[in-house]
Design a protein around this motif. Structure first.
Motif, PDB file in Angstrom:
ATOM      1  N   LEU A 157      31.153  70.091  21.833  1.00 18.49           N
ATOM      2  CA  LEU A 157      30.207  69.009  21.520  1.00 18.49           C
ATOM      3  C   LEU A 157      29.786  69.010  20.056  1.00 18.49           C
ATOM      4  O   LEU A 157      29.386  67.956  19.534  1.00 18.49           O
ATOM      5  CB  LEU A 157      28.987  69.103  22.437  1.00 18.49           C
ATOM      6  N   TYR A 158      29.852  70.148  19.395  1.00 18.69           N
ATOM      7  CA  TYR A 158      29.539  70.148  17.962  1.00 18.69           C
ATOM      8  C   TYR A 158      30.592  69.334  17.203  1.00 18.69           C
ATOM      9  O   TYR A 158      30.255  68.507  16.352  1.00 18.69           O
ATOM     10  CB  TYR A 158      29.486  71.574  17.415  1.00 18.69           C
ATOM     11  N   GLN A 198      32.195  61.742  16.125  1.00 19.18           N
ATOM     12  CA  GLN A 198      31.774  60.480  16.737  1.00 19.18           C
ATOM     13  C   GLN A 198      30.335  60.081  16.426  1.00 19.18           C
ATOM     14  O   GLN A 198      29.910  58.998  16.771  1.00 19.18           O
ATOM     15  CB  GLN A 198      31.961  60.553  18.256  1.00 19.18           C
ATOM     16  N   GLY A 199      29.592  60.958  15.793  1.00 17.02           N
ATOM     17  CA  GLY A 199      28.213  60.633  15.467  1.00 17.02           C
ATOM     18  C   GLY A 199      27.240  61.051  16.563  1.00 17.02           C
ATOM     19  O   GLY A 199      27.626  61.648  17.570  1.00 17.02           O
ATOM     20  N   ILE A 200      25.972  60.732  16.351  1.00 14.81           N
ATOM     21  CA  ILE A 200      24.916  61.186  17.255  1.00 14.81           C
ATOM     22  C   ILE A 200      25.131  60.682  18.676  1.00 14.81           C
ATOM     23  O   ILE A 200      25.736  59.632  18.891  1.00 14.81           O
ATOM     24  CB  ILE A 200      23.526  60.750  16.755  1.00 14.81           C
ATOM     25  N   THR A 210      19.828  72.091  22.058  1.00 15.31           N
ATOM     26  CA  THR A 210      21.154  71.474  21.948  1.00 15.31           C
ATOM     27  C   THR A 210      21.048  69.952  22.043  1.00 15.31           C
ATOM     28  O   THR A 210      21.669  69.220  21.262  1.00 15.31           O
ATOM     29  CB  THR A 210      22.074  72.004  23.068  1.00 15.31           C
ATOM     30  N   CYS A 211      20.242  69.472  22.969  1.00 12.15           N
ATOM     31  CA  CYS A 211      20.095  68.019  23.173  1.00 12.15           C
ATOM     32  C   CYS A 211      19.492  67.332  21.960  1.00 12.15           C
ATOM     33  O   CYS A 211      19.967  66.270  21.531  1.00 12.15           O
ATOM     34  CB  CYS A 211      19.240  67.748  24.404  1.00 12.15           C
ATOM     35  N   ILE A 212      18.428  67.914  21.374  1.00  5.79           N
ATOM     36  CA  ILE A 212      17.800  67.235  20.233  1.00  5.79           C
ATOM     37  C   ILE A 212      18.701  67.302  18.999  1.00  5.79           C
ATOM     38  O   ILE A 212      18.661  66.406  18.148  1.00  5.79           O
ATOM     39  CB  ILE A 212      16.398  67.793  19.933  1.00  5.79           C
ATOM     40  N   HIS A 213      19.523  68.349  18.894  1.00  3.55           N
ATOM     41  CA  HIS A 213      20.497  68.395  17.798  1.00  3.55           C
ATOM     42  C   HIS A 213      21.508  67.260  17.960  1.00  3.55           C
ATOM     43  O   HIS A 213      21.816  66.547  16.996  1.00  3.55           O
ATOM     44  CB  HIS A 213      21.209  69.748  17.795  1.00  3.55           C
ATOM     45  N   LEU A 214      22.004  67.072  19.170  1.00  4.53           N
ATOM     46  CA  LEU A 214      23.005  66.023  19.407  1.00  4.53           C
ATOM     47  C   LEU A 214      22.402  64.626  19.288  1.00  4.53           C
ATOM     48  O   LEU A 214      23.080  63.685  18.882  1.00  4.53           O
ATOM     49  CB  LEU A 214      23.619  66.216  20.799  1.00  4.53           C
TER      50      LEU A 214
END
Length: 496
Positions: free
Chosen positions: A124-125, A131-133, A244-248
């Motif tokens: 996912l990183y 692909q962006g956020i 992880t979610c807020i980073h993505l």
């Protein structure tokens, strides 16, 4: 082509069919079974290779070779323990479709090797970079797919301790049909395709006399406060998943999403696009610094994901007959619920219209056909209707409109031969629910005229059944078709 695992070999690539390296003479098959074919990653702890398992008819696998870059005895001892821990935890966890399967673990010629299932895909990183956020829909999908895996490992007394985007891989789907541009924006996955990898930091719940579960392990950006103090608990994985979610969602390093001055997360202020308060509140609770304020288990988070007005049963996919996964639609339905709960009736009406248009892949309601209506999942029709009914206390909604339609003699099936009968009922129906008004005030026999859409009454004080309106406003010929579809869906649900 076989790849030599000798770290000192200057020409590791060998011709097909070789059993021994043509450059250094090393045996190219570990245990006579596992043959590396390409280097796919390396770091301070070792190297990872794409390989084949000759004992399984050449099935693809991955070989991890323990090859630390340091020689200090204390560090080496700890590194060996971590490498062996990964094998032990994978073995203890057994088989799970979202965890790499352990195939073998052994020592050969002074090196440690771990052979496991090869997960083809992108972490996912890397997906964030390419692909962006992530959209809200993709975050919902991430939570819905990874939380059950966390519950699985926690039930078996294992803490992962290194949850981060790099360690969540989206598997490539084999034999998948090419999707349209609109479909490609929606995760297409009735089956879960996110895999949790790298159990090198995983540890059992066993504690020492000081009550610790181990020294600091994990990635600093994502690690929970208690884990940083050497006291990891299952909720530590939930914290890291929240980070992880807020980073993505933001594309910003978690280090920059926490304000040390005010001692609080500021991730909401960094969002490029707004998200529902439902998801935001879930993430805030995952990110709580105090364990007591965090979710107690992954299952509890899953319950909260679908708890809004208890519509989970209406929003969960029930059938594999539908080719498209409705993740984006579920997010929109949650947004619809929030708008309705705030009494924002016109915004809710427009969103209802938007959901149907997107699922039918049509620019205007007037272009939608009966086949389009039938091809939209019953779960969607019933979830939208239930939301309108729930928040209006049965004053609005398609079910209410169906009751009114039938009360004035309307049928749920019309054909071309009975069009004028349908048109007559439609006018009576529109008069009853307030879509038409007298041309002149105070004259009961005044001819009726249609209200403009912007002049409808977007308030709970409007006539019963007045909303939702926009869908039938542009596609009046769909009234009986939609009401019939809703009835069929209701009957199908009752049979389950």
């Amino acid at each position: 082509m076989p790849y030599c695992l000798n770290p000192s070999c200057q020409k590791p690539n060998n011709p097909e069919g070789c059993r021994f390296c043509m450059n250094c003479g090393k045996n190219l098959q570990l245990k006579g079974l596992y043959e590396a074919i390409a280097l796919i990653g390396q770091g301070g702890m070792g190297r990872t290779f794409r390989a084949v398992d000759r004992g399984r008819l050449g099935q693809p696998c991955a070989i991890k070779q323990f090859l630390p870059q340091f020689r200090e005895a204390q560090l080496m001892e700890k590194a060996i323990a971590l490498f062996e821990s990964e094998a032990a935890q994978l073995k203890a966890l057994g088989s799970h479709p979202q965890i790499p399967e352990l195939i073998a673990y052994f020592e050969e010629e002074g090196c440690l090797y771990l052979v496991q299932e090869l997960i083809e895909g992108e972490n996912l990183y890397n997906e964030l970079q390419s692909q962006g956020i992530f959209s809200e829909a993709k975050i919902y999908q991430l939570l819905e797919e990874i939380l059950p895996v966390l519950q699985f490992i926690h039930d078996r007394q294992v803490i992962h301790r290194d949850i981060k985007p790099d360690n969540i891989v989206r598997k490539k789907e084999k034999g998948k049909r090419k999707r349209t541009k609109s479909q490609s924006q929606i995760p297409n996955s009735p089956q879960n395709n996110l895999v949790l990898v790298d159990f090198g930091a995983a540890k059992a719940f066993t504690t020492d006399t000081a009550g610790r579960t181990g020294t600091l392990i994990g990635s600093a950006e994502y690690v929970a406060p208690e884990q940083a103090r050497g006291k990891a608990v299952p909720q530590s994985d939930l914290y890291s998943l929240g980070v992880t979610c807020i980073h993505l969602l933001t594309g910003i390093s978690p280090f920059d999403l926490y304000d040390d001055v005010s001692d609080r997360w500021i991730w909401r202020e960094k969002l490029q696009a707004p998200i529902s308060s439902h998801l935001a509140n879930i993430l805030d609770r995952l990110l709580a610094r105090a364990i007591a304020n965090r979710y107690r288990s992954a299952n509890e988070v899953l319950q909260d994901l679908s708890s809004l007005v208890n519509l989970s049963s209406a929003i969960a996919p029930r059938s594999s007959d539908y080719p498209q996964h409705y993740t984006q639609t579920y997010v929109q339905i949650r947004q619809l619920q929030e708008l309705l709960s705030l009494g924002q009736w016109q915004e809710s009406d427009r969103l209802t219209n938007k959901i149907i248009l997107e699922l039918a892949d049509k620019p205007k309601i007037a272009e939608i056909t009966a086949d389009d209506i039938d091809n939209i999942a019953c779960d969607v029709w019933m979830a939208i209707d239930q939301a309108w009914m729930e928040f209006s206390n049965n004053h609005f909604g398609w079910s209410t409109q169906k009751q009114i339609w039938q009360s004035i003699g309307g049928k749920l099936i019309y054909n071309e031969d009975t069009y004028w009968e349908f048109a007559n009922i439609y006018e009576k129906f529109s008069d009853r629910i307030g879509w038409r008004r007298p041309r002149w005030l105070n004259l009961g026999l005044s001819p009726k005229v249609w209200r403009k859409y912007e002049n409808l009454i977007f308030a709970i004080a409007s006539p019963r059944g007045h909303l939702p309106s926009l869908f039938f406003w542009e596609g009046f010929n769909l009234v009986d078709i939609v009401l019939y579809r809703l009835e069929i869906c209701r009957q199908s649900r009752e049979k389950l």
